[in-house]
Scaffold this motif. Sequence first.
Motif, PDB file in Angstrom:
ATOM      1  N   SER A 322      43.361 -14.364-138.203  1.00 13.04           N
ATOM      2  CA  SER A 322      44.350 -14.565-139.045  1.00 13.04           C
ATOM      3  C   SER A 322      45.139 -15.995-139.749  1.00 13.04           C
ATOM      4  O   SER A 322      45.766 -16.388-138.897  1.00 13.04           O
ATOM      5  CB  SER A 322      45.411 -13.527-139.043  1.00 13.04           C
ATOM      6  OG  SER A 322      44.798 -12.529-139.355  1.00 13.04           O
ATOM      7  N   TRP A 324      48.395 -17.323-141.901  1.00 14.34           N
ATOM      8  CA  TRP A 324      49.757 -17.309-142.991  1.00 14.34           C
ATOM      9  C   TRP A 324      50.643 -18.297-143.437  1.00 14.34           C
ATOM     10  O   TRP A 324      50.449 -19.211-143.136  1.00 14.34           O
ATOM     11  CB  TRP A 324      50.514 -15.940-142.089  1.00 14.34           C
ATOM     12  CG  TRP A 324      51.158 -16.507-141.405  1.00 14.34           C
ATOM     13  CD1 TRP A 324      52.243 -17.067-141.015  1.00 14.34           C
ATOM     14  CD2 TRP A 324      50.749 -16.083-139.682  1.00 14.34           C
ATOM     15  NE1 TRP A 324      52.410 -16.718-139.108  1.00 14.34           N
ATOM     16  CE2 TRP A 324      51.316 -15.991-138.861  1.00 14.34           C
ATOM     17  CE3 TRP A 324      49.272 -14.759-139.686  1.00 14.34           C
ATOM     18  CZ2 TRP A 324      50.710 -16.047-137.325  1.00 14.34           C
ATOM     19  CZ3 TRP A 324      48.730 -15.083-137.957  1.00 14.34           C
ATOM     20  CH2 TRP A 324      49.832 -15.976-136.889  1.00 14.34           C
ATOM     21  N   TRP A 334      52.515 -14.272-147.228  1.00 16.46           N
ATOM     22  CA  TRP A 334      51.388 -13.913-147.732  1.00 16.46           C
ATOM     23  C   TRP A 334      50.039 -14.230-146.676  1.00 16.46           C
ATOM     24  O   TRP A 334      50.381 -15.508-145.459  1.00 16.46           O
ATOM     25  CB  TRP A 334      51.039 -15.119-148.795  1.00 16.46           C
ATOM     26  CG  TRP A 334      49.125 -15.475-149.811  1.00 16.46           C
ATOM     27  CD1 TRP A 334      48.702 -16.241-149.744  1.00 16.46           C
ATOM     28  CD2 TRP A 334      48.805 -13.720-150.594  1.00 16.46           C
ATOM     29  NE1 TRP A 334      47.253 -15.471-150.122  1.00 16.46           N
ATOM     30  CE2 TRP A 334      47.932 -14.304-151.327  1.00 16.46           C
ATOM     31  CE3 TRP A 334      49.260 -12.630-150.910  1.00 16.46           C
ATOM     32  CZ2 TRP A 334      47.090 -13.384-151.913  1.00 16.46           C
ATOM     33  CZ3 TRP A 334      48.536 -11.842-151.915  1.00 16.46           C
ATOM     34  CH2 TRP A 334      47.655 -12.425-152.084  1.00 16.46           C
ATOM     35  N   ALA A 335      49.419 -13.835-146.295  1.00 19.02           N
ATOM     36  CA  ALA A 335      48.275 -13.490-144.763  1.00 19.02           C
ATOM     37  C   ALA A 335      47.095 -13.608-145.096  1.00 19.02           C
ATOM     38  O   ALA A 335      46.845 -12.620-146.658  1.00 19.02           O
ATOM     39  CB  ALA A 335      49.451 -12.968-143.754  1.00 19.02           C
ATOM     40  N   THR A 372      43.460 -10.815-148.377  1.00 22.02           N
ATOM     41  CA  THR A 372      44.492 -11.363-147.904  1.00 22.02           C
ATOM     42  C   THR A 372      45.652 -10.317-148.847  1.00 22.02           C
ATOM     43  O   THR A 372      45.087  -8.864-148.602  1.00 22.02           O
ATOM     44  CB  THR A 372      44.201 -12.660-149.710  1.00 22.02           C
ATOM     45  OG1 THR A 372      44.512 -11.282-150.931  1.00 22.02           O
ATOM     46  CG2 THR A 372      43.821 -12.895-149.285  1.00 22.02           C
ATOM     47  N   ARG A 374      50.072  -8.982-148.815  1.00 21.59           N
ATOM     48  CA  ARG A 374      51.035  -9.571-149.052  1.00 21.59           C
ATOM     49  C   ARG A 374      52.867  -8.786-148.700  1.00 21.59           C
ATOM     50  O   ARG A 374      52.459  -7.770-148.430  1.00 21.59           O
ATOM     51  CB  ARG A 374      52.076  -9.345-150.527  1.00 21.59           C
ATOM     52  CG  ARG A 374      53.398  -9.972-150.981  1.00 21.59           C
ATOM     53  CD  ARG A 374      53.487  -9.701-152.665  1.00 21.59           C
ATOM     54  NE  ARG A 374      54.211  -8.849-152.629  1.00 21.59           N
ATOM     55  CZ  ARG A 374      55.107  -8.023-153.145  1.00 21.59           C
ATOM     56  NH1 ARG A 374      54.369  -8.819-154.830  1.00 21.59           N
ATOM     57  NH2 ARG A 374      55.334  -6.556-153.541  1.00 21.59           N
TER      58      ARG A 374
END
Length: 404
Positions: A322, A324, A334-335, A372, A374
């Motif tokens: 992952s 971010w 935001w990731a 994605t 948030r």
Amino acid sequence: MPATATLPPPAFAARATAVAGSPIREILALTARPGVISFAGGLPAPELFDTEGLRAAYDAAFAASAARALQYSTTEGAPELREAVAARASARGLATGADDVLITTGSQQALALIAATLVEPGDAVLVENPTYLAALQCFGQAGARVIPVPCDGDGILPDALEEIVARERPKLLYSVPTFQNPTGRTLPGHRRAAVAEIAARRGLWLVEDDPYGELRYEGTEVPWLAAHPGARDRTALLGSFSKVMAPGLRLGWLRAPAALRRAAVVAKQAADLHTSTVDQLAAAHYLRAVDLDAHIATVRAAYRERRDALLSGLGAALPPGSDWNRPEGGMFVWARLPEGWDATALLTAAVSRDVAYVPGAPFHTGSPDPRTLRLSFTTHTPAEITEGLTRLAGAVEAYCPVNA
């Protein structure tokens, strides 16, 4: 006597059914039960509201003139609040007079007024991709063709904007340049200058939404788009007291060129006549009696600590691979999950463990990125954030993506 045949009432307007409800609001309702740690809503921390100062401001508004506080007022807004907004904008580097300002019922209404005055069905409207979900709803209801502008980790790519403006001949560009919702990113100064130059040369309105600009935790202030040469005669700047005073006040403002502002005043008359008189007068009293900048500094310190708590724990909470960002301010991180993962599907596992976030897909125009998400860090303490990330890690461990 025989029954009289009846006909159903006429259908709803097309715009009433063409735009879906907000999935964020649906998630917030789902996670409203006690015990849920929610990274979903972009909500200010209620324990940081200056409740005593605001209560005193309402008392002062009634003491000064209860008759005025409870009466109708002008559409443009209370003169003393417009003056206070203008003074704060001028202090941030954008010379502004009270006559440049229209007080609105939250900055969301300012956006709706802009859509009502500028956008006709079929007009092209450009937005960042991803962008603020309620803006997509607003432009969708106006019948616009909403077109995404390619962005990177810093925001709008000016070369891509140039090409799209030349091809589509849009009416306006909507942007949240500072601590954007949902990504938290900030458009650098040189790109803002390029956007302003393109707007002037190509003939384009700019709508600059700035609800988060005063929530900076590190880095250097970047001037508003509206302050750049070429943008001053074509930029509608939207601001809000929701993030720095309290969202329940529903007080926002619009700074715009005279002709656009006058048209927005007429649109507001049709919408609600004027924003709540007593709330405006209380806010004006508050701004005279309280050092709002000192209060904002307290809020910044708390939010900075919460942002850091979220960032420090994401590596252990999200699956390997992952990534971010690290926003310099605002309310959001935001990731992106690894290839094969789906943030919407993972949310089901997260909610079952009493933790939540917002999947990123609804914020996109066109093809969404399902990986994605948030995460908002403002509502919970660092200890609660740590516990929420532990729960999220459990959801990640339990979730098995099909294509990963």
